[in-house]
Design a protein around this motif. Structure first.
Motif, PDB file in Angstrom:
ATOM      1  N   THR A   9      41.678  47.349  42.359  1.00 12.34           N
ATOM      2  CA  THR A   9      40.746  47.691  42.125  1.00 12.34           C
ATOM      3  C   THR A   9      40.025  48.009  41.308  1.00 12.34           C
ATOM      4  O   THR A   9      39.729  49.494  40.945  1.00 12.34           O
ATOM      5  N   PHE A  11      35.893  46.434  39.508  1.00 12.80           N
ATOM      6  CA  PHE A  11      34.937  46.321  39.609  1.00 12.80           C
ATOM      7  C   PHE A  11      34.574  45.497  41.070  1.00 12.80           C
ATOM      8  O   PHE A  11      33.974  45.928  42.140  1.00 12.80           O
ATOM      9  N   GLY A  13      37.027  44.176  43.134  1.00 12.31           N
ATOM     10  CA  GLY A  13      37.918  44.642  43.991  1.00 12.31           C
ATOM     11  C   GLY A  13      37.126  45.434  45.382  1.00 12.31           C
ATOM     12  O   GLY A  13      37.532  45.419  46.218  1.00 12.31           O
ATOM     13  N   ARG A  32      49.455  47.722  39.550  1.00 12.97           N
ATOM     14  CA  ARG A  32      50.363  47.794  38.429  1.00 12.97           C
ATOM     15  C   ARG A  32      50.924  48.994  38.813  1.00 12.97           C
ATOM     16  O   ARG A  32      50.452  49.675  38.399  1.00 12.97           O
ATOM     17  N   SER A  35      49.075  52.352  37.581  1.00 17.44           N
ATOM     18  CA  SER A  35      47.654  52.727  38.017  1.00 17.44           C
ATOM     19  C   SER A  35      47.830  53.326  38.821  1.00 17.44           C
ATOM     20  O   SER A  35      48.892  53.874  39.756  1.00 17.44           O
ATOM     21  N   THR A  48      53.451  42.600  37.820  1.00 23.10           N
ATOM     22  CA  THR A  48      53.034  41.271  37.725  1.00 23.10           C
ATOM     23  C   THR A  48      53.732  40.973  37.142  1.00 23.10           C
ATOM     24  O   THR A  48      53.908  39.700  36.898  1.00 23.10           O
ATOM     25  N   ALA A  68      44.140  39.761  39.902  1.00 19.15           N
ATOM     26  CA  ALA A  68      44.120  40.633  39.028  1.00 19.15           C
ATOM     27  C   ALA A  68      43.639  39.433  38.043  1.00 19.15           C
ATOM     28  O   ALA A  68      43.495  38.466  37.602  1.00 19.15           O
ATOM     29  N   GLY A  69      44.160  40.182  36.323  1.00 23.64           N
ATOM     30  CA  GLY A  69      43.618  39.811  35.135  1.00 23.64           C
ATOM     31  C   GLY A  69      43.229  41.401  34.044  1.00 23.64           C
ATOM     32  O   GLY A  69      42.043  41.946  34.401  1.00 23.64           O
ATOM     33  N   VAL A 112      40.827  33.307  42.108  1.00 26.26           N
ATOM     34  CA  VAL A 112      39.702  33.905  41.428  1.00 26.26           C
ATOM     35  C   VAL A 112      40.040  32.838  39.987  1.00 26.26           C
ATOM     36  O   VAL A 112      40.964  32.722  40.040  1.00 26.26           O
ATOM     37  N   TRP A 144      45.446  28.855  34.949  1.00 30.85           N
ATOM     38  CA  TRP A 144      45.373  29.800  36.854  1.00 30.85           C
ATOM     39  C   TRP A 144      45.030  29.478  37.815  1.00 30.85           C
ATOM     40  O   TRP A 144      46.344  29.449  38.801  1.00 30.85           O
ATOM     41  N   PHE A 163      33.746  32.436  39.119  1.00 32.29           N
ATOM     42  CA  PHE A 163      32.510  33.552  39.173  1.00 32.29           C
ATOM     43  C   PHE A 163      32.204  32.995  37.986  1.00 32.29           C
ATOM     44  O   PHE A 163      32.594  32.843  36.829  1.00 32.29           O
ATOM     45  N   GLY A 164      30.763  32.900  38.536  1.00 35.44           N
ATOM     46  CA  GLY A 164      29.789  33.463  36.660  1.00 35.44           C
ATOM     47  C   GLY A 164      29.743  34.799  36.173  1.00 35.44           C
ATOM     48  O   GLY A 164      30.426  35.396  36.936  1.00 35.44           O
ATOM     49  N   ILE A 165      28.943  35.332  35.671  1.00 38.51           N
ATOM     50  CA  ILE A 165      28.939  36.334  35.332  1.00 38.51           C
ATOM     51  C   ILE A 165      27.707  38.193  36.137  1.00 38.51           C
ATOM     52  O   ILE A 165      27.131  37.009  36.816  1.00 38.51           O
ATOM     53  N   GLY A 172      31.115  45.027  35.461  1.00 39.65           N
ATOM     54  CA  GLY A 172      30.930  43.446  34.963  1.00 39.65           C
ATOM     55  C   GLY A 172      30.684  43.373  33.550  1.00 39.65           C
ATOM     56  O   GLY A 172      29.995  43.898  32.995  1.00 39.65           O
TER      57      GLY A 172
HETATM   58  N1  LIG Z   1      33.460  40.428  36.335  1.00 44.18           N
HETATM   59  C1  LIG Z   1      33.083  39.250  36.205  1.00 44.18           C
HETATM   60  O1  LIG Z   1      31.567  39.539  35.273  1.00 44.18           O
HETATM   61  C2  LIG Z   1      33.814  38.440  36.127  1.00 44.18           C
HETATM   62  C3  LIG Z   1      33.447  37.361  35.818  1.00 44.18           C
HETATM   63  C4  LIG Z   1      34.379  35.437  35.293  1.00 44.18           C
HETATM   64  C5  LIG Z   1      35.704  35.802  36.202  1.00 44.18           C
HETATM   65  N2  LIG Z   1      35.737  37.679  36.926  1.00 44.18           N
HETATM   66  C6  LIG Z   1      37.473  37.792  37.217  1.00 44.18           C
HETATM   67  O2  LIG Z   1      37.102  38.251  37.926  1.00 44.18           O
HETATM   68  C7  LIG Z   1      38.551  39.056  38.788  1.00 44.18           C
HETATM   69  C8  LIG Z   1      38.142  40.682  39.002  1.00 44.18           C
HETATM   70  O3  LIG Z   1      36.960  41.008  37.634  1.00 44.18           O
HETATM   71  P1  LIG Z   1      36.730  42.859  37.945  1.00 44.18           P
HETATM   72  O4  LIG Z   1      35.562  42.579  36.921  1.00 44.18           O
HETATM   73  O5  LIG Z   1      36.858  43.103  39.023  1.00 44.18           O
HETATM   74  O6  LIG Z   1      37.603  42.823  36.442  1.00 44.18           O
HETATM   75  P2  LIG Z   1      38.137  44.164  36.605  1.00 44.18           P
HETATM   76  O7  LIG Z   1      37.550  45.133  37.156  1.00 44.18           O
HETATM   77  O8  LIG Z   1      37.919  44.545  34.773  1.00 44.18           O
HETATM   78  O9  LIG Z   1      40.092  44.654  36.942  1.00 44.18           O
HETATM   79  C9  LIG Z   1      40.331  43.700  36.896  1.00 44.18           C
HETATM   80  C10 LIG Z   1      41.814  44.456  38.260  1.00 44.18           C
HETATM   81  O10 LIG Z   1      42.544  43.316  37.582  1.00 44.18           O
HETATM   82  C11 LIG Z   1      44.559  44.698  37.191  1.00 44.18           C
HETATM   83  N3  LIG Z   1      44.508  44.119  36.324  1.00 44.18           N
HETATM   84  C12 LIG Z   1      43.994  44.536  34.902  1.00 44.18           C
HETATM   85  N4  LIG Z   1      44.965  44.016  33.726  1.00 44.18           N
HETATM   86  C13 LIG Z   1      45.264  43.980  34.219  1.00 44.18           C
HETATM   87  C14 LIG Z   1      46.902  43.238  33.591  1.00 44.18           C
HETATM   88  N5  LIG Z   1      46.902  43.270  31.988  1.00 44.18           N
HETATM   89  N6  LIG Z   1      48.211  42.234  34.097  1.00 44.18           N
HETATM   90  C15 LIG Z   1      47.202  42.628  35.466  1.00 44.18           C
HETATM   91  N7  LIG Z   1      46.668  42.618  35.924  1.00 44.18           N
HETATM   92  C16 LIG Z   1      45.684  43.746  35.508  1.00 44.18           C
HETATM   93  C17 LIG Z   1      43.779  45.842  37.623  1.00 44.18           C
HETATM   94  O11 LIG Z   1      44.621  46.298  38.636  1.00 44.18           O
HETATM   95  P3  LIG Z   1      45.481  47.276  38.930  1.00 44.18           P
HETATM   96  O12 LIG Z   1      45.391  48.189  37.695  1.00 44.18           O
HETATM   97  O13 LIG Z   1      45.318  47.518  40.069  1.00 44.18           O
HETATM   98  O14 LIG Z   1      47.211  46.555  39.358  1.00 44.18           O
HETATM   99  C18 LIG Z   1      42.253  45.777  36.902  1.00 44.18           C
HETATM  100  O15 LIG Z   1      41.354  46.278  38.606  1.00 44.18           O
HETATM  101  C19 LIG Z   1      38.854  39.148  36.907  1.00 44.18           C
HETATM  102  O16 LIG Z   1      40.320  38.480  37.094  1.00 44.18           O
HETATM  103  C20 LIG Z   1      37.618  38.213  35.798  1.00 44.18           C
HETATM  104  O17 LIG Z   1      38.243  37.822  35.136  1.00 44.18           O
HETATM  105  C21 LIG Z   1      34.938  38.363  36.354  1.00 44.18           C
END
Ligand SMILES: NC(=O)c1ccc[n+]([C@@H]2O[C@H](COP(=O)([O-])OP(=O)(O)OC[C@H]3O[C@@H](n4cnc5c(N)ncnc54)[C@H](OP(=O)(O)O)[C@@H]3O)[C@@H](O)[C@H]2O)c1
Length: 299
Positions: A9, A11, A13, A32, A35, A48, A68-69, A112, A144, A163-165, A172
């Motif tokens: 759900t 950015f 995803g 979750r 959510s 989770t 997820a994170g 990831v 991880w 993933f980078g920035i 993001g």
């Molecule tokens: N965006 C970036 O620049 C970047 C860079 C490096 C790595 N990453 C990694 O790539 C992944 C996706 O990034 P994103 O930017 O799409 O992140 P995001 O928009 O914050 O989405 C992360 C998803 O993880 C789930 N989540 C959030 N908090 C959680 C928790 N406490 N426990 C379990 N699940 C949780 C949520 O899904 P639900 O609510 O549906 O469960 C949420 O939609 C992340 O793991 C992030 O660390 C991102």
């Protein structure tokens, strides 16, 4: 293929679910219970923190994409750091435990990670073979990835995508960077000598589909080949936004503006997508300026 996603759900995803459908795959999201259910795909609630996903989630699943994170933005209190770690390492371990119990297992796990894996590395060039760093985020990324790798002895092909920035319109890195820009702080950050390795969301999603359809395994740096020093990056962003003369941002001001995420902005990681390009993947946005123009463009 039927693809089960965690964190679908968010950015990344949301864009990935769209792309999976366009490529003829069927995404199902594990979300979750508290959510908001997604509107673009079927979803199954999964807490989770409690244990593996419910048995019904796995039916006919060919591949799993684990995104997820807990967001990194915000103040890193002890409780926040625990959530950052558990939401990645714990979730992945529970996911793999769920696979272990299945008679018909998914053939693939794409999990990831982040270039935070490498820590703060100055001018060193970092391909996928480089050693891991030692700070908090590096330790989280190591654990991880190790949790994801524990699916390999089960016969599951595992790809780890660092993933980078990520540059894209709806979230993001550009969220915190926009906030800094509005404060006039998108100049050199903490001196600006640190390397920033970035990727456009279209390439990130494109690679995930490429990894899925070619059943890739191993670590992959998801960064464009045009990593820059932050001061050069900031000058390019200022040009793209037609806002010349951004002020330099001292490290303390960045920490005050974006909390623990500052560690990401102040660390230096000159990351090279060696295995990513060797896999035959071609970037749509290999260069920074067109990628920023596209990411900052109004619809
Ligand atoms: N965006 C970036 O620049 C970047 C860079 C490096 C790595 N990453 C990694 O790539 C992944 C996706 O990034 P994103 O930017 O799409 O992140 P995001 O928009 O914050 O989405 C992360 C998803 O993880 C789930 N989540 C959030 N908090 C959680 C928790 N406490 N426990 C379990 N699940 C949780 C949520 O899904 P639900 O609510 O549906 O469960 C949420 O939609 C992340 O793991 C992030 O660390 C991102």
């Amino acid at each position: 293929m039927k693809v089960l996603l965690t964190g679908g759900t968010g950015f990344v995803g949301t864009a990935l679910v769209e792309a999976l459908r366009e490529h003829g795959h069927t995404p199902t999201l594990l979300t979750r219970p508290r959510s908001k259910p997604p509107t673009n795909a079927a979803s199954i609630p999964w807490d989770t923190e409690v244990g593996p996903p419910p048995a019904a989630a796995w039916e006919e699943t060919d591949a799993v994409i684990n995104l997820a994170g807990e967001p990194l933005q915000g103040r890193w209190t002890a409780a926040k750091k625990d959530r950052i770690k558990q939401s990645r390492v714990g979730t992945t371990s529970h996911l793999v435990a769920g696979m272990a119990a299945l008679e018909r297992k998914p053939s693939q796990l794409i999990s990831v990670s982040a270039i935070g894996y490498y820590g703060d590395r100055g001018d060193e060039t970092l391909t996928e073979d480089a050693t891991a760093g030692h700070d908090f985020l590096a330790a989280v990324c190591r654990e991880w990835e190790a949790a994801a790798m524990s699916a390999e002895p089960l016969g599951v092909t595992v790809a780890r995508t660092r993933f980078g920035i990520v540059l894209g319109k709806d979230g993001g890195a550009l969220g915190p960077l926009n906030r800094l820009g509005k404060l006039g702080l998108l100049g050199p950050i903490g001196g600006g000598k640190q390397w920033w390795s970035w990727i456009h969301i279209a390439d990130l999603v494109g690679f995930m589909i490429h990894a899925l359809e070619n059943r890739l395994s191993g670590p992959f740096n998801l960064v464009a080949p045009d990593g820059r020093r932050q001061r050069d990056w900031a000058a390019t962003a200022a040009r793209v936004l037609h806002r010349p003369g951004f002020l330099p941002a001292p490290a303390f001001a960045v920490r005050a503006a974006v909390g623990g995420f500052a560690a990401e902005l102040l660390s230096s990681r000159h990351v090279i997508p060696a295995a990513t390009q060797a896999s035959g993947f071609e970037f749509a946005f290999p260069d920074l300026e067109p990628a920023l123009k596209n990411a900052f463009a109004d619809d």
